[in-house]
Design a protein around this motif. Structure first.
Motif, PDB file in Angstrom:
ATOM      1  N   GLU A  10      27.119  25.626  -8.277  1.00  0.00           N
ATOM      2  CA  GLU A  10      28.380  25.525  -9.019  1.00  0.00           C
ATOM      3  C   GLU A  10      28.125  24.988 -10.432  1.00  0.00           C
ATOM      4  OE1 GLU A  10      32.299  26.051  -9.970  1.00  0.00           O
ATOM      5  OE2 GLU A  10      31.136  26.872  -8.305  1.00  0.00           O
ATOM      6  N   LEU A  11      27.248  24.011 -10.559  1.00  0.00           N
ATOM      7  CA  LEU A  11      26.897  23.509 -11.895  1.00  0.00           C
ATOM      8  C   LEU A  11      26.299  24.626 -12.749  1.00  0.00           C
ATOM      9  CD1 LEU A  11      25.378  20.013 -11.032  1.00  0.00           C
ATOM     10  CD2 LEU A  11      27.464  20.446 -12.342  1.00  0.00           C
ATOM     11  N   LEU A  12      25.422  25.432 -12.162  1.00  0.00           N
ATOM     12  CA  LEU A  12      24.827  26.541 -12.902  1.00  0.00           C
ATOM     13  C   LEU A  12      25.878  27.559 -13.318  1.00  0.00           C
ATOM     14  CD1 LEU A  12      21.548  27.001 -10.842  1.00  0.00           C
ATOM     15  CD2 LEU A  12      21.731  26.200 -13.207  1.00  0.00           C
ATOM     16  N   ARG A  13      26.821  27.858 -12.421  1.00  0.00           N
ATOM     17  CA  ARG A  13      27.896  28.805 -12.772  1.00  0.00           C
ATOM     18  C   ARG A  13      28.722  28.263 -13.941  1.00  0.00           C
ATOM     19  NH1 ARG A  13      28.558  28.764  -7.010  1.00  0.00           N
ATOM     20  NH2 ARG A  13      27.559  30.599  -6.144  1.00  0.00           N
ATOM     21  N   LEU A  14      29.069  26.982 -13.885  1.00  0.00           N
ATOM     22  CA  LEU A  14      29.867  26.376 -14.957  1.00  0.00           C
ATOM     23  C   LEU A  14      29.100  26.385 -16.276  1.00  0.00           C
ATOM     24  CD1 LEU A  14      31.311  23.407 -12.895  1.00  0.00           C
ATOM     25  CD2 LEU A  14      32.645  25.310 -13.835  1.00  0.00           C
ATOM     26  N   LEU A  15      27.797  26.112 -16.224  1.00  0.00           N
ATOM     27  CA  LEU A  15      26.997  26.116 -17.448  1.00  0.00           C
ATOM     28  C   LEU A  15      26.794  27.527 -17.984  1.00  0.00           C
ATOM     29  CD1 LEU A  15      24.411  23.350 -16.559  1.00  0.00           C
ATOM     30  CD2 LEU A  15      26.200  23.229 -18.314  1.00  0.00           C
ATOM     31  N   LEU A  16      26.747  28.530 -17.102  1.00  0.00           N
ATOM     32  CA  LEU A  16      26.668  29.912 -17.570  1.00  0.00           C
ATOM     33  C   LEU A  16      27.918  30.302 -18.338  1.00  0.00           C
ATOM     34  CD1 LEU A  16      25.023  31.772 -14.553  1.00  0.00           C
ATOM     35  CD2 LEU A  16      24.118  31.600 -16.875  1.00  0.00           C
ATOM     36  N   GLU A  17      29.058  29.784 -17.908  1.00  0.00           N
ATOM     37  CA  GLU A  17      30.316  30.062 -18.615  1.00  0.00           C
ATOM     38  C   GLU A  17      30.356  29.357 -19.964  1.00  0.00           C
ATOM     39  OE1 GLU A  17      33.513  28.795 -16.101  1.00  0.00           O
ATOM     40  OE2 GLU A  17      33.019  30.241 -14.533  1.00  0.00           O
ATOM     41  N   ASP A  18      29.866  28.110 -20.008  1.00  0.00           N
ATOM     42  CA  ASP A  18      29.893  27.325 -21.247  1.00  0.00           C
ATOM     43  C   ASP A  18      28.805  26.263 -21.171  1.00  0.00           C
ATOM     44  OD1 ASP A  18      30.369  25.807 -23.492  1.00  0.00           O
ATOM     45  OD2 ASP A  18      32.434  25.280 -22.973  1.00  0.00           O
ATOM     46  N   GLY A  19      27.694  26.528 -21.834  1.00  0.00           N
ATOM     47  CA  GLY A  19      26.560  25.610 -21.815  1.00  0.00           C
ATOM     48  C   GLY A  19      26.808  24.293 -22.524  1.00  0.00           C
ATOM     49  N   ARG A  20      27.922  24.186 -23.260  1.00  0.00           N
ATOM     50  CA  ARG A  20      28.244  22.937 -23.973  1.00  0.00           C
ATOM     51  C   ARG A  20      29.283  22.106 -23.236  1.00  0.00           C
ATOM     52  NH1 ARG A  20      29.660  23.345 -29.901  1.00  0.00           N
ATOM     53  NH2 ARG A  20      29.329  21.144 -29.619  1.00  0.00           N
ATOM     54  N   ARG A  21      29.608  22.496 -22.033  1.00  0.00           N
ATOM     55  CA  ARG A  21      30.617  21.776 -21.252  1.00  0.00           C
ATOM     56  C   ARG A  21      30.158  20.331 -21.045  1.00  0.00           C
ATOM     57  NH1 ARG A  21      32.505  25.485 -16.808  1.00  0.00           N
ATOM     58  NH2 ARG A  21      34.084  26.019 -18.311  1.00  0.00           N
ATOM     59  N   PRO A  22      31.017  19.351 -21.322  1.00  0.00           N
ATOM     60  CA  PRO A  22      30.633  17.938 -21.167  1.00  0.00           C
ATOM     61  C   PRO A  22      30.342  17.571 -19.709  1.00  0.00           C
ATOM     62  CG  PRO A  22      32.692  18.154 -22.393  1.00  0.00           C
ATOM     63  CD  PRO A  22      32.366  19.504 -21.855  1.00  0.00           C
ATOM     64  N   TYR A  23      29.424  16.607 -19.514  1.00  0.00           N
ATOM     65  CA  TYR A  23      29.077  16.163 -18.166  1.00  0.00           C
ATOM     66  C   TYR A  23      30.299  15.632 -17.426  1.00  0.00           C
ATOM     67  CZ  TYR A  23      24.026  16.631 -18.871  1.00  0.00           C
ATOM     68  OH  TYR A  23      22.767  17.118 -19.063  1.00  0.00           O
ATOM     69  N   LYS A  24      31.216  15.006 -18.146  1.00  0.00           N
ATOM     70  CA  LYS A  24      32.420  14.473 -17.499  1.00  0.00           C
ATOM     71  C   LYS A  24      33.229  15.613 -16.866  1.00  0.00           C
ATOM     72  CE  LYS A  24      36.531  11.744 -18.180  1.00  0.00           C
ATOM     73  NZ  LYS A  24      37.537  11.290 -19.063  1.00  0.00           N
ATOM     74  N   GLU A  25      33.368  16.704 -17.601  1.00  0.00           N
ATOM     75  CA  GLU A  25      34.108  17.855 -17.091  1.00  0.00           C
ATOM     76  C   GLU A  25      33.370  18.502 -15.909  1.00  0.00           C
ATOM     77  OE1 GLU A  25      35.304  22.223 -18.776  1.00  0.00           O
ATOM     78  OE2 GLU A  25      35.456  20.529 -20.188  1.00  0.00           O
ATOM     79  N   LEU A  26      32.046  18.608 -16.032  1.00  0.00           N
ATOM     80  CA  LEU A  26      31.244  19.149 -14.930  1.00  0.00           C
ATOM     81  C   LEU A  26      31.382  18.260 -13.691  1.00  0.00           C
ATOM     82  CD1 LEU A  26      27.994  20.036 -16.910  1.00  0.00           C
ATOM     83  CD2 LEU A  26      29.598  21.674 -15.907  1.00  0.00           C
ATOM     84  N   ALA A  27      31.326  16.954 -13.909  1.00  0.00           N
ATOM     85  CA  ALA A  27      31.416  16.005 -12.799  1.00  0.00           C
ATOM     86  C   ALA A  27      32.742  16.139 -12.058  1.00  0.00           C
ATOM     87  CB  ALA A  27      31.228  14.578 -13.318  1.00  0.00           C
ATOM     88  N   GLU A  28      33.827  16.294 -12.808  1.00  0.00           N
ATOM     89  CA  GLU A  28      35.138  16.463 -12.172  1.00  0.00           C
ATOM     90  C   GLU A  28      35.186  17.749 -11.352  1.00  0.00           C
ATOM     91  OE1 GLU A  28      37.971  16.252 -15.379  1.00  0.00           O
ATOM     92  OE2 GLU A  28      37.599  14.110 -15.689  1.00  0.00           O
ATOM     93  N   ALA A  29      34.571  18.804 -11.867  1.00  0.00           N
ATOM     94  CA  ALA A  29      34.603  20.091 -11.174  1.00  0.00           C
ATOM     95  C   ALA A  29      33.832  20.073  -9.856  1.00  0.00           C
ATOM     96  CB  ALA A  29      34.052  21.191 -12.078  1.00  0.00           C
ATOM     97  N   VAL A  30      32.747  19.299  -9.797  1.00  0.00           N
ATOM     98  CA  VAL A  30      31.928  19.267  -8.578  1.00  0.00           C
ATOM     99  C   VAL A  30      32.102  17.966  -7.789  1.00  0.00           C
ATOM    100  CG1 VAL A  30      30.212  20.887  -9.473  1.00  0.00           C
ATOM    101  CG2 VAL A  30      29.863  18.424  -9.789  1.00  0.00           C
ATOM    102  N   GLU A  31      33.025  17.129  -8.240  1.00  0.00           N
ATOM    103  CA  GLU A  31      33.369  15.872  -7.553  1.00  0.00           C
ATOM    104  C   GLU A  31      32.180  14.930  -7.414  1.00  0.00           C
ATOM    105  OE1 GLU A  31      35.350  17.021  -3.927  1.00  0.00           O
ATOM    106  OE2 GLU A  31      37.052  17.858  -5.024  1.00  0.00           O
TER     107      GLU A  31
END
Length: 196
Positions: A10-31
């Protein structure tokens, strides 16, 4: 850990969509917490799954020359030499190698004169035929699917499983399927350094 789980995917999918996505936003998405996400991304980088973070430029918004799709037919066994020659050619964006000794090149040159711009490839003497056509559009749709980790042992080439080991030698990380392969590799590496 020698495999990736659904959270990593899931982290890889999110980074493929936007490699500049903040860690805070990634963390919320994957809990997970941001430090836990950072650790996972660092691990994926160390394993070579994530090689770099880059920008996807919409070339239709830029004027820079002629964008071409070039197919190079190469003598069998010499695709690596031609790929290496193309690595530093200004304007070459992508090089794809096939099992049948062809290279597909996407490049943008100030003029359509590909022989001048790809001279480094032709200088290898391995290029047997060339086909080129202007590109009128390009789409990129990265997909991940249900991938698993496919690390290869640096010593014997076998798949590295959970029992595998890692070693950092002169700043480079290597993966091994077992401690015996690691020991053989390090022994050979030390011999090569002594003889250099």
């Amino acid at each position: 850990m020698r495999d990736i789980d659904e959270t990593d995917r899931e982290l890889l999918r999110l980074l493929l969509e936007d490699g500049r996505r903040p860690y805070k936003e990634l963390a919320e998405a994957v809990e997970l917490s941001p430090p836990a996400v950072s650790d996972r991304i660092d691990r994926l980088r160390e394993l070579g799954v994530i090689q770099r973070f880059t920008v996807d430029v919409d070339r239709s918004k830029l004027r820079e020359g002629v964008r071409l799709a070039v197919t190079l037919s190469v003598r069998p066994g010499e695709t690596t030499a031609v790929r290496e020659a193309l690595a530093d050619v200004e304007g070459v964006e992508h090089v794809f190698a096939t099992a049948d000794s062809r290279l597909f090149v996407v490049a943008t040159f100030p003029s359509g004169d590909i022989e001048t711009h790809l001279a480094a490839a032709f200088d290898t003497g391995a290029v047997e035929a060339v086909e080129a056509t202007p590109l009128v559009g390009a789409d990129w749709h990265p997909a991940l699917g249900e991938v698993t980790l496919g690390l290869e042992c640096a010593e014997c080439g076998n798949t590295v499983t959970d029992e595998g080991v890692s070693a950092t030698i002169d700043g480079d990380r290597y993966e091994f399927c077992c401690g015996s392969c690691e020991a053989r590799f390090e022994e050979r590496y030390a011999e090569l350094q002594q003889n250099a």
